[in-house]
Design an enzyme around this catalytic site. Structure first.
Site, PDB file in Angstrom:
ATOM      1  N   TYR A   1      58.528  50.016  84.807  1.00  0.00           N
ATOM      2  CA  TYR A   1      57.381  49.681  84.127  1.00  0.00           C
ATOM      3  C   TYR A   1      55.852  50.413  84.560  1.00  0.00           C
ATOM      4  O   TYR A   1      55.601  50.304  85.867  1.00  0.00           O
ATOM      5  CB  TYR A   1      57.188  48.237  83.883  1.00  0.00           C
ATOM      6  CG  TYR A   1      56.117  47.634  83.022  1.00  0.00           C
ATOM      7  CD1 TYR A   1      54.661  47.729  83.694  1.00  0.00           C
ATOM      8  CD2 TYR A   1      56.554  47.108  81.934  1.00  0.00           C
ATOM      9  CE1 TYR A   1      53.916  47.177  82.534  1.00  0.00           C
ATOM     10  CE2 TYR A   1      55.580  46.459  81.182  1.00  0.00           C
ATOM     11  CZ  TYR A   1      54.155  46.537  81.547  1.00  0.00           C
ATOM     12  OH  TYR A   1      53.307  45.838  80.724  1.00  0.00           O
TER      13      TYR A   1
ATOM     14  N   TYR B   1      53.895  51.552  74.820  1.00  0.00           N
ATOM     15  CA  TYR B   1      53.596  50.625  75.614  1.00  0.00           C
ATOM     16  C   TYR B   1      53.855  49.308  74.903  1.00  0.00           C
ATOM     17  O   TYR B   1      52.829  48.539  74.199  1.00  0.00           O
ATOM     18  CB  TYR B   1      52.139  50.506  76.202  1.00  0.00           C
ATOM     19  CG  TYR B   1      51.781  49.396  77.090  1.00  0.00           C
ATOM     20  CD1 TYR B   1      52.500  49.175  78.246  1.00  0.00           C
ATOM     21  CD2 TYR B   1      50.834  48.426  76.924  1.00  0.00           C
ATOM     22  CE1 TYR B   1      52.439  48.063  79.217  1.00  0.00           C
ATOM     23  CE2 TYR B   1      50.388  47.831  77.734  1.00  0.00           C
ATOM     24  CZ  TYR B   1      51.163  47.562  78.882  1.00  0.00           C
ATOM     25  OH  TYR B   1      50.832  46.423  79.677  1.00  0.00           O
TER      26      TYR B   1
END
Length: 396
Positions: free
Chosen positions: A295, A346
């Site tokens: 991430y 995202y």
């Protein structure tokens, strides 16, 4: 193997996504996109959507399980769960919670979902919009520390300073994500390659973060369906088995980035104890991992996360974090092979989880050969953080 383990007992049966959009550009409401992603995951798995009996999410997702259950027309709701924490720190935790529900007999078919329509509800990446200064922000907001980049930059600066790590390491991480996005038509940054010059000349957001060190802000939805390992073996797709999962933080982690000044270890992604528990459950080590989806809220979080997951030592970062070591299919450690949060989408990290599954299935647009173990790391520096390992049948 202990009975108190997820290893090999649950598998991903289906994954689904909507199209991804720049923030505020989604043409449909958030709830509609969430439903579409769930239905796409059901189609991928080859299951009747009405057989879903559990929902799990994270990051204060607004899509209420009762509303989802009614809209889908499920037979019975047996489990619903929300992982605490903002951003994507809880993305792998939501998958761990869903897996635990299946192992514990609370549910048989659980969907993990995340949806965002920022034009409908407001942007996540804006500075704090408050009429006053809450006590937890008393030593940050008055001094201009208002947005996520400004909160996290000091942590990364501290770490880079202590270990002599240069900007080139962050640049390599950013360029890796953009490189892989050029092979992925789903990626928002598809057709928009990043060069060293473009990175270096981009504006500072909060040093050491240039523009391209920062995740996108997107609209869309994603969903992952989990079932028991036995059931997954008879379903449409190659199963991606959960080998291990862990969540939590290190000692005295901040309750929010604004309170990070009080912690004894500022330069950390919070994965030091969490990664140890992950590998212990999976009965594996970093040398067993074939591909990583980490991430990227910011590239500095990836830097610290890879180190805290044991892939290299801090003093090795400048040699290891080079583009040729990180790109599929030939890199030493292929990283963020869909384009990640920086260049695909995202969706608070759920897209990275889907890409980890696709690597196990052999369906990635930047496929790594012979993947048997795939790591997907949740949002670093946003405790409680979480992390998960997926594996093929051969990894069990």
């Amino acid at each position: 193997m202990s009975d108190r383990s997820l290893r090999g007992r649950v598998a991903v049966a289906g994954v689904g996504e909507t199209a991804y959009y720049r923030h505020s550009q989604a043409p449909e409401p958030e709830f509609v996109m969430c439903l579409k992603a769930i239905l796409a995951a059901c189609e991928d798995a080859g299951i009747d959507p009405r057989d879903i009996d559990g929902f799990a999410s994270f990051s204060d997702d607004r899509n209420d399980p009762m509303a989802l259950a009614a809209a889908i027309g499920i037979h019975e709701l047996r489990f619903s769960n929300m992982q605490w924490g903002g951003g994507g720190g809880g993305v792998a935790g939501a998958l761990a919670n869903a897996s635990a529900a299946i192992v514990g007999g609370l549910a048989d078919c659980v969907v993990v979902h995340r949806a965002l329509a920022q034009g409908q509800f407001g942007r996540f990446g804006q500075g704090v919009q408050l009429p006053g200064v809450p006590r937890e922000f008393a030593l940050s907001l008055p001094y201009g520390q208002m947005s996520p980049a400004q909160f996290f930059a000091p942590m990364v600066n501290r770490f880079m300073h202590e270990h002599g790590i240069g900007q080139e390491a962050l640049r390599a991480i950013a360029m890796t994500s953009y490189h892989h996005a050029q092979a992925n038509p789903r990626a928002v940054m598809y057709g928009k390659p990043l060069t060293e010059e473009k990175y270096d000349e981009s504006r500072w957001i909060a040093e050491p973060f240039h523009l391209f060190d920062c995740c996108q802000e997107n609209d869309g939805a994603a969903a992952i369906i989990l079932v028991s390992a036995e059931r997954a073996r008879d379903m449409r797709q190659t199963p991606a088995f959960v080998l291990g999962a862990a969540m939590g933080s290190s000692h005295r982690a901040p309750s929010s980035p604004a309170s990070s000044f009080a912690i004894p270890d500022l330069g950390t992604s919070q994965f030091k104890p969490v990664a140890r528990r992950l590998y212990a459950m999976a009965q594996l080590g970093p040398g067993d991992v074939d591909v990583v989806q980490c991430y990227e809220n910011f590239t500095g979080g990836v830097l610290m996360s890879l180190i805290e997951h044991g892939f290299f030592k801090p003093e090795e970062a400048m040699d290891f974090l080079r583009l040729e070591n990180l790109v599929a299919p030939t890199g030493k450690l292929p990283l963020n092979t869909s384009g990640g949060n920086l260049a695909e989408c995202y969706m608070h990290g759920l897209g990275l989880q889907i890409e980890a599954v696709r690597q196990i299935r052999g369906q990635s647009t930047s496929q790594v050969p012979d993947v048997h173990v795939s790591l997907a790391v949740g949002g670093p520096m946003s405790p409680p953080v979480s992390t998960i390992l997926y594996g093929s049948e051969a990894a069990l």
